[in-house]
Structure formats: C-alpha cells, structure tokens
Motif scaffolding. Structure first.
Motif, PDB file in Angstrom:
ATOM      1  N   LYS A 238       0.854  -1.179   0.000  1.00 54.31           N
ATOM      2  CA  LYS A 238       0.000   0.000   0.000  1.00 54.31           C
ATOM      3  C   LYS A 238       0.891   1.229   0.000  1.00 54.31           C
ATOM      4  CE  LYS A 238      -4.115  -1.962   2.111  1.00 54.31           C
ATOM      5  NZ  LYS A 238      -5.143  -1.877   3.167  1.00 54.31           N
ATOM      6  N   LEU A 239       0.646   2.104  -0.971  1.00 58.11           N
ATOM      7  CA  LEU A 239       1.509   3.263  -1.175  1.00 58.11           C
ATOM      8  C   LEU A 239       0.696   4.545  -1.179  1.00 58.11           C
ATOM      9  CD1 LEU A 239       3.635   1.787  -4.115  1.00 58.11           C
ATOM     10  CD2 LEU A 239       4.174   1.720  -1.674  1.00 58.11           C
ATOM     11  N   LEU A 240       1.293   5.606  -0.649  1.00 51.02           N
ATOM     12  CA  LEU A 240       0.651   6.922  -0.596  1.00 51.02           C
ATOM     13  C   LEU A 240       1.505   7.933  -1.351  1.00 51.02           C
ATOM     14  CD1 LEU A 240      -1.382   9.023   0.697  1.00 51.02           C
ATOM     15  CD2 LEU A 240       0.287   9.214   2.546  1.00 51.02           C
ATOM     16  N   LYS A 241       0.839   8.732  -2.187  1.00 53.02           N
ATOM     17  CA  LYS A 241       1.526   9.813  -2.902  1.00 53.02           C
ATOM     18  C   LYS A 241       0.597  11.010  -2.934  1.00 53.02           C
ATOM     19  CE  LYS A 241       4.070  10.809  -7.202  1.00 53.02           C
ATOM     20  NZ  LYS A 241       5.428  10.828  -6.614  1.00 53.02           N
ATOM     21  N   CYS A 242       1.141  12.196  -2.673  1.00 44.91           N
ATOM     22  CA  CYS A 242       0.330  13.409  -2.591  1.00 44.91           C
ATOM     23  C   CYS A 242       0.625  14.349  -3.753  1.00 44.91           C
ATOM     24  CB  CYS A 242       0.611  14.150  -1.283  1.00 44.91           C
ATOM     25  SG  CYS A 242       0.317  13.184   0.209  1.00 44.91           S
ATOM     26  N   LYS A 243      -0.417  15.043  -4.192  1.00 50.37           N
ATOM     27  CA  LYS A 243      -0.282  16.109  -5.182  1.00 50.37           C
ATOM     28  C   LYS A 243      -0.354  17.441  -4.437  1.00 50.37           C
ATOM     29  CE  LYS A 243      -2.438  18.080  -9.321  1.00 50.37           C
ATOM     30  NZ  LYS A 243      -3.568  17.981 -10.281  1.00 50.37           N
ATOM     31  N   VAL A 244       0.697  18.255  -4.564  1.00 52.08           N
ATOM     32  CA  VAL A 244       0.774  19.502  -3.797  1.00 52.08           C
ATOM     33  C   VAL A 244       0.772  20.695  -4.736  1.00 52.08           C
ATOM     34  CG1 VAL A 244       2.041  18.339  -1.962  1.00 52.08           C
ATOM     35  CG2 VAL A 244       3.314  19.513  -3.757  1.00 52.08           C
TER      36      VAL A 244
END
Length: 227
Positions: free
Chosen positions: A78-84
């Motif tokens: 399970k991976l998390l990536k954010c758009k900022v």
C-alpha cells in the motif's frame, strides 16, 4: 569476586531493560484522540488484475497545500503519494492511519523537501491501513498549530513512576551488595550488617527514584499538553 561482578553487570542490564523498554512498552503507549476523518474519496481506478488506486481530497485547510492524494494497493503493498501546490517546496505533516475498524493505530510523521514539482515522494503504508487523514504541521516557512492525535494517559504516566520507585530501590540494594562483596575485603560482612549504611542506601535510592520519576512525569505531562 567474579560472580559478584557478573551479578552487578546483569542486574544493571536487567534494570535498564525493564526501565527503558519493558515498562514504557507496557505503560507509556500512546492513545489516539482523533476519531474520524474529513477527507473524502473522489474516484477509484484499476492498476492491474489485483491492484487498485483511490484518489482522496483532504479537508479544506490541508487542501490549500495538498490538493489530493492517492492510495494504491498492488501486489501486497500500500503506497501513498500526494499532489501539492506548484509553489510548495517543503512539507511537514502527519499521516494518521486508520484500520478496518475505523480506529487510529499509528501516525507517521513526514518531513519532506519536494524534489518533483507538484508531488511528494511515495510513502509505504502498513498492510492493515484502510484509509488515512493528513495533518499539516509546516508548509515552507509557515508553521501550523500542532494538533497531534497521540497522547500518553496521565494514569499510565503515574503507574510508570510508581513502578520505577521500588525498581530503583531494589537495584540500589543489589549494587550495594555487589560493591560490598567486591570492595569490602575483610569487612564486607560487617558492612552488610550495618543498619545505618543500609538505611542510607535505602533512603538515597528511594529519594532518587521519587525525584527521577517525578521529573519524568512532569516532562511527559508537558509534552502531552504541547500536542
């Protein structure tokens, strides 16, 4: 003499093990005060036969800086990536992890210099993560009031201090016994039987235990209030 030196070393190791690892693990575990999330899922998409991704939108305050984030699940990871925002160059934030029972089980603290414009690095999440929420602590030079959801119960702090007092006394008596056997020479038996010396050791150990645990309790209480 060798046996008493070994006993001294072993007792010190056991004391440190109990005081720094065992008791904190039993009594100083954080409890989490955050009970829900205001983030919302926007869409779900397929990555592969067994993989999927879900795009989320964080709450309004966070959304000013972190526009969206995606949690992907593929091949057991399970991976998390954010758009900022394009102008964001540095972030400090907490990733609050919820399990399938909608309970917070862990908080990940992230300090990140944005290397890819508009996106954070990928963070791997524990397998039991069902969903997350994001708590901002700092964006570039702007700091936010830290509202951590992890706190140590005051009762647990008291119990830890209460347990440390007799533990400190016992260790002091063991050290006193070992020192008398190692350095006492011909007078070691009389030294051990001396009431005044034993009482002095007892009171010094008791005082040190009370002072040490009181200071620790105050520090932990202050840290709790700052969260």
């Amino acid at each position: 003499m060798i046996l008493w030196i070994i006993l001294l070393i072993v007792s010190a190791a056991v004391f440190l093990l109990i005081a720094m690892l065992l008791l904190p693990r039993l009594l100083l575990q954080s409890r989490y005060t955050l009970g829900s999330t205001m983030d919302r899922g926007l869409k779900r998409y397929r990555l592969s036969a067994n993989g999927q991704g879900i795009v989320y939108e964080p709450n309004l305050m966070v959304r000013r800086y972190i526009k969206q984030y995606v949690i992907t699940t593929d091949r057991g990871r399970k991976l998390l990536k954010c758009k900022v925002g394009d102008k964001v160059s540095y972030l400090e934030y907490d990733v609050v992890l919820f399990n399938a029972s909608n309970k917070v089980f862990k908080v990940l603290s992230v300090n990140e210099l944005i290397r890819q414009r508009g996106y954070t690095d990928i963070i791997e999440l524990p397998e039991e993560t069902s969903y997350v929420t994001l708590v901002l602590n700092r964006v570039d030079n702007r700091k936010f009031n830290k509202t951590s959801c992890a706190r140590v119960s005051p009762l647990k702090i008291f119990l830890y201090g209460f347990a440390m007092i007799p533990l400190t006394v016992i260790e002091a008596l063991v050290i006193n016994l070992c020192f008398s056997k190692i350095f006492g020479g011909l007078f070691k038996e009389s030294y051990l039987m001396a009431t005044e010396e034993n009482l002095l050791v007892l009171f010094v150990a008791l005082g040190a235990g009370i002072i040490g645990t009181t200071v620790l309790s105050i520090i932990l209480t202050v840290l709790n209030r700052k969260k």
